[in-house]
Motif scaffolding. Structure first.
Motif, short mmCIF file in Angstrom:
data_model
loop_
_atom_site.label_atom_id
_atom_site.label_comp_id
_atom_site.label_asym_id
_atom_site.label_seq_id
_atom_site.Cartn_x
_atom_site.Cartn_y
_atom_site.Cartn_z
N ARG A 848 0.83 -1.20 0.00
CA ARG A 848 0.00 0.00 0.00
C ARG A 848 0.87 1.26 0.00
O ARG A 848 1.77 1.40 0.83
CB ARG A 848 -0.91 0.01 1.22
N ARG A 868 -2.98 -0.74 -3.07
CA ARG A 868 -3.84 0.43 -3.04
C ARG A 868 -2.98 1.70 -2.92
O ARG A 868 -2.09 1.80 -2.08
CB ARG A 868 -4.81 0.35 -1.86
N LYS A 869 -3.24 2.66 -3.81
CA LYS A 869 -2.53 3.94 -3.88
C LYS A 869 -1.04 3.78 -4.17
O LYS A 869 -0.26 4.72 -3.99
CB LYS A 869 -2.72 4.74 -2.59
N GLU A 888 -6.74 -0.24 -6.20
CA GLU A 888 -7.61 0.92 -6.13
C GLU A 888 -6.78 2.20 -5.99
O GLU A 888 -5.87 2.29 -5.16
CB GLU A 888 -8.57 0.80 -4.94
N ARG A 889 -7.13 3.16 -6.87
CA ARG A 889 -6.48 4.47 -6.90
C ARG A 889 -4.96 4.39 -7.09
O ARG A 889 -4.23 5.30 -6.73
CB ARG A 889 -6.83 5.24 -5.62
N VAL A 891 -1.54 4.47 -9.23
CA VAL A 891 -1.05 5.27 -10.36
C VAL A 891 -0.29 4.35 -11.30
O VAL A 891 0.80 3.86 -10.97
CB VAL A 891 -0.15 6.43 -9.87
N GLY A 909 -10.88 3.69 -9.64
CA GLY A 909 -10.20 4.98 -9.51
C GLY A 909 -8.75 4.96 -9.90
O GLY A 909 -8.02 5.93 -9.69
N ALA A 910 -8.26 3.87 -10.49
CA ALA A 910 -6.85 3.78 -10.89
C ALA A 910 -6.58 4.70 -12.07
O ALA A 910 -7.44 4.94 -12.92
CB ALA A 910 -6.49 2.34 -11.24
N MET A 911 -5.39 5.22 -12.15
CA MET A 911 -4.96 6.10 -13.23
C MET A 911 -4.15 5.27 -14.23
O MET A 911 -3.00 4.91 -13.96
CB MET A 911 -4.13 7.26 -12.69
N ALA A 930 -12.03 4.46 -13.14
CA ALA A 930 -10.64 4.46 -13.59
C ALA A 930 -10.48 5.40 -14.79
O ALA A 930 -11.42 5.66 -15.54
CB ALA A 930 -10.19 3.06 -13.96
N THR A 931 -9.26 5.92 -14.98
CA THR A 931 -8.94 6.79 -16.10
C THR A 931 -8.13 6.00 -17.11
O THR A 931 -7.02 5.54 -16.80
CB THR A 931 -8.14 8.02 -15.62
#
Length: 982
Positions: A848, A868-869, A888-889, A891, A909-911, A930-931
């Motif tokens: 994480r 995560r993150k 999740e989230r 990058v 929410g992942a980039m 997600a993007t």
């Protein structure tokens, strides 16, 4: 003057001239001992040439200087004279003249078969030399006004060789016509052929070059040093002397020390191939059309920018370019310019490894230190005062040349501080050029506004592939270099086919490696045999040191005895095989010297970590404490003292690759001439210690003692290739598969040993813990050596404790652990930028918030891992197993996830902008929010994936499986519109 004294001086100068003509131009060959110097001094003083100087200075030093310089001029004149006749195009038509000249001198007729002036008997040159030095008193008058005028006379003789009184006398004598004895034909013959057009200019060019080479010899350095000592308090004189020394850098050896046995004299300007640079973009197969010569580019940028950066791989020519620039600017500084012309730069050459002290980054201290060290290289005794006295005026143009920033052993914060100081200092006419590898440069924020030039390899970024694509080697810059090597060395031209046949194309892009390869060409294995860079370095070093040992056997008996003592101690310690020591004396002694050089290289890194330089004091400590050899102080006297001093001389001076510029405290510093030399020797030393620790199977106590010798510094680093050299050695034929398996076990054992190790056990501090550096190296060795299946973690926090340790010291650990087996590893928030964890098993690991930018995770097992993150920007996750992983989230911009398994993974929410997910398995994965802009989902499996709130604009989904995908209504409408045929 006493006729006997005059005859003795003329005999000495005649011997010097004959040595030059015979090709024995090396200063050792013509043997200018004290008696011969005294004879020349007596000749000059007797002719009143130096009487004024004696009155002004009041000592015997200036006559000695003029005597030495007179001998050097005579030697240079003889070299030029021999080359003049050997190159003469009109030699054949003038055979008759030379024959008559020879008959006149020998007193015998009929010598019509002479081939040139070099074959005339000494009588002709002896008469000319006697005339020249007999007339020297008439044209050489040293003023009696004082020291300053004395300095100007001597300085002019060195700075302008053609205006030297000695040269003018020799020129007049050697161009005076000498007629036949009877004079019947009335045809004049001289010792110089000036009938050919441009002959005088050509001869002067030959002489000036020979004079410059002789001024670089130890005798020439003594003249330069003594000249400065005439008046050591004048700043302008000190500056000019520094520039005069720098203006001769073009004739300095490009490799090794002057006169070192086994090392050909390869001058910098003869072997320098100007690199080409690019400002932006990546090199292509047509790199030459998109790049520019580096010297031209740097000069152009300095007109607009106060600081210019140059980055490139080790050995690509950065340091040679820095020295060429310093040489060129030094010449311009010394050149007399018109008052209206722009003032030239005063170059301040700063060596990263010698002039920048770790943890003390201050330009106000670095600049005087650099000036002192440049003076010490000229052996100037006034080095203690020169730092401030020769410091350039802040109102005048100055250029700081920082060479080898990556060798300075600075932290990232210290590098940024240095750049900030350079920005503050480079205002008005001040400029700076910084040469470094990419890994040592500061962040892009600190480099904003500074143009960075990237050196293009000689053969392009793709190595030898240009030739495979039809691009000739003539177009890559290598051809010109190889052609000059053939002319200098007299060997046959090496073609691209020969490099290809021996599978040595990888050596072409790097000038230093190319030089070492062609030097050892005859000794390299036949076609097809694998050769590594470590193999070439080993062969070159061994040749140098063996040549030195053989020379010492004939000339330096005390050094031979000291080396034999060193060898005996190393055999007793088990460092060198006893059988090898009995087979070949020179080879065994060379092994002992190489071992000690490696030990010194490693000690240098340990000293740098403590913020101080490697000096002879450390050499003495190693010889005394580790090897039990006698010291040169205290109660040790006689033979023991001689042995210790001889050993130090052999290591620090005669070992060819170590220099000793004195520092401000007067101690001799040891600095390697090239960073790759130090890196190879460090790797070689580590290999010998690992050999003892693994192959010899020592007791646990002995193994701990061996490992303790590897503490104190880091083997791995972003700007250091010691580990790359070590891996080539360990994977080579010197190690068997069984031994490498033992090496893997050693690496795992040391990595899992988490207890701290302090140099001072009385006052332990976490910042002084030496164990993390050894654990870092052990993990890399055990994971990367050939045949390794990876290292197993004994505790989930083992890697975390390693990564967190260097943080205390403001450093970042280098994780090279392919195949690491660490299920459930606890790595929350860990800094793993650039880590190599390919094929690693990190199932269920807690990552994480971990920083994994640029990490190599290809084929890694990250099932059910918590990311995560986590920052995985630019990470390589191809074929990785991320089944049911939590991303999740996270990058993942630009991440490579081709054919990765993300079945059931959570990517909410992942980039993923620009990510490559071609062929990836995203079935049942959650990508809500997600993007994906610019991402590629070509041929990906998205069966049952949840894409609510995800825009598929600018996303490549050709061939993707979209069955059961959950999309927003708006997204579904857009997707139908994209798939509707027009």
């Amino acid at each position: 003057m006493d006729p006997a004294t005059k005859a003795g001086a003329l005999q000495v100068l005649g011997e010097v001239f004959e040595a030059a003509v015979a090709g024995r131009a090396d200063w050792k060959a013509w043997g200018l001992d004290a008696g011969k110097v005294e004879a020349i001094s007596a000749l000059l003083c007797g002719s009143d040439a130096l009487r004024g100087m004696e009155q002004a200075y009041g000592s015997a030093a200036p006559p000695r200087l003029m005597a030495l310089h007179t001998a050097l001029v005579t030697l240079a004149f003889g070299i030029a004279w021999a080359q003049h006749w050997s190159d003469s195009a009109t030699m054949e038509p003038r055979r008759g003249k030379v024959a008559r000249l020879r008959a006149r001198e020998a007193g015998a007729a009929g010598a019509a078969g002479a081939a040139g002036a070099k074959e005339t008997k000494p009588g002709a040159t002896a008469v000319a030399l006697e005339q020249a030095f007999g007339a020297l008193a008439e044209i050489t008058r040293v003023a009696e006004g004082g020291r300053e005028e004395t300095f100007e006379v001597l300085s002019a003789a060195i700075e302008a060789p053609l205006r030297s009184p000695c040269y003018q006398a020799l020129w007049k004598a050697f161009t005076r016509p000498l007629t036949d004895e009877g004079g019947s034909e009335g045809e004049a013959v001289s010792l110089l052929d000036l009938e050919e057009p441009g002959a005088r200019v050509k001869f002067e060019r030959l002489y000036v070059r020979a004079h410059a080479e002789q001024m670089e010899t130890p005798t020439g350095v003594e003249v330069t040093r003594g000249l400065l000592e005439i008046d050591p308090v004048r700043p302008q004189i000190l500056r000019e002397m520094l520039m005069e020394g720098m203006a001769r850098w073009n004739r300095q050896p490009a490799l090794g020390a002057w006169g070192a046995p086994g090392v050909p004299h390869l001058a910098l300007e003869d072997l320098y191939e100007e690199p080409r640079v690019r400002r932006k973009g990546r090199p292509t197969y047509f790199w030459r059309s998109r790049s520019t010569p580096i010297l031209e580019r740097i000069r152009a940028l300095l007109k607009k920018h106060p600081i210019v950066g140059v980055r490139g791989e080790p050995g690509c020519g950065k340091s040679l370019t820095a020295r060429i620039l310093a040489w060129d600017w030094a010449k311009a500084f010394l050149h007399k310019r018109a008052p209206s012309a722009p003032r030239p730069f005063f170059p301040v050459f700063i060596r990263g490894d010698a002039d920048i002290v770790p943890h003390e980054v201050c330009l106000d201290e670095i600049i005087p230190r650099a000036l002192r060290h440049r003076a010490a290289e000229l052996q100037i005794k006034a080095a203690a005062e020169i730092g401030e006295a020769a410091r350039p005026s802040w109102s005048g143009p100055v250029v700081y040349l920082v060479d080898g920033l990556d060798e300075a052993a600075l932290t990232a914060a210290e590098v940024e501080a240095l750049f900030r100081q350079l920005k503050d200092r480079t205002c008005g006419p001040h400029r700076a050029v910084v040469f470094s590898s990419a890994g040592a440069l500061p962040s892009p924020v600190e480099l904003r506004g500074i143009p960075m030039l990237r050196v293009v390899p000689l053969c392009g970024v793709a190595g030898f592939l240009e030739i495979a694509k039809g691009l000739s080697i003539h177009e890559t810059g290598v051809h010109d270099w190889l052609h000059r090597w053939r002319l200098l060395n007299g060997t046959a031209y090496l073609s691209e086919e020969e490099f290809s046949q021996r599978n040595l194309h990888w050596a072409l892009p790097t000038p230093l490696l190319l030089l070492m390869t062609v030097m050892m060409w005859a000794e390299l294995p036949a076609e097809g045999a694998p050769v590594t860079r470590a193999d070439i370095y080993e062969r070159v070093f061994r040749r140098f040191v063996v040549s030195k040992c053989r020379e010492d056997q004939a000339q330096h008996r005390p050094v031979v005895e000291a080396t034999a003592t060193l060898l005996a101690r190393l055999v007793k310690r088990g460092e060198i095989d006893a059988a090898l020591a009995e087979e070949d004396g020179s080879a065994a002694q060379a092994q002992a010297v190489l071992w000690l050089l490696g030990r010194l290289a490693w000690e240098g890194q340990r000293c740098a970590r403590r913020g101080r330089a490697l000096t002879v004091r450390e050499v003495k400590a190693i010889l005394r404490d580790e090897l039990g050899m006698p010291d040169d102080g205290g109660e040790n006297q006689g033979d023991d003292q001689a042995d210790a001093q001889a050993a130090e001389s052999l290591i620090s001076v005669g070992a060819l690759l170590v220099l000793q510029p004195g520092d401000e405290e007067g101690h001799a510093r040891l600095v390697f001439t090239h960073g790759s030399f130090r890196e190879f020797l460090v790797a070689r030393y580590w290999a010998t210690q690992l050999q003892r620790a693994v192959v010899a199977s020592p007791s646990r106590e002995h193994a701990e003692e061996i490992s303790a010798g590897l503490l104190g510094a880091r083997l791995l680093g972003s700007c250091d290739e010691s580990f790359a050299f070590l891996l080539q050695i360990l994977d080579g034929p010197g190690w068997t598969d069984v031994q490498r398996a033992g090496l893997v076990a050693w690496g795992a054992s040391r990595f899992n040993e988490e207890s701290p190790a302090f140099e001072d056990a009385q006052v332990p501090r976490w910042s002084e813990d030496q164990r993390p550096a050894l654990r870092e190296a052990a993990l890399a060795i055990g994971s990367s050596v050939k045949g390794s299946a990876g290292v197993s973690m004994e505790r989930p926090s083992s890697l975390r404790s390693l990564v967190g340790g260097p943080w205390v010291d403001d450093a970042r650990v280098v994780v090279l652990a392919p195949g690491l087996r660490g299920r459930g590893a606890l790595l929350q928030g860990a800094d793993l930028r650039g880590a190599n964890l390919e094929e690693a098993c990190l199932e269920g690991a807690d990552l994480r918030g971990a920083d994994l930018r640029g990490a190599k995770l290809r084929g890694a097992d990250l099932r059910r891992a918590n990311l995560r993150k986590a920052v995985l920007e630019g990470a390589d996750l191809r074929e990785a197993n991320l089944e049911e992983a939590n991303l999740e989230r996270a990058v993942l911009r630009g991440a490579r996830l081709k054919e990765a398994t993300l079945c059931g993974a959570s990517l909410g929410g992942a980039m993923l902008q620009g990510a490559d997910l071609e062929g990836a398995d995203l079935s049942m994965a959650t990508l809500e929010g997600a993007t994906l802009r610019g991402a590629s989902l070509q041929d990906a499996n998205l069966f049952g994936a949840r894409l609510k709130g995800v825009s598929l604009e600018e996303v490549v989904i050709k061939g993707a499986v979209l069955e059961g995908v959950q999309l927003d209504e708006e997204t579904q409408g857009s997707e139908r519109k994209r798939q509707t045929p027009h």
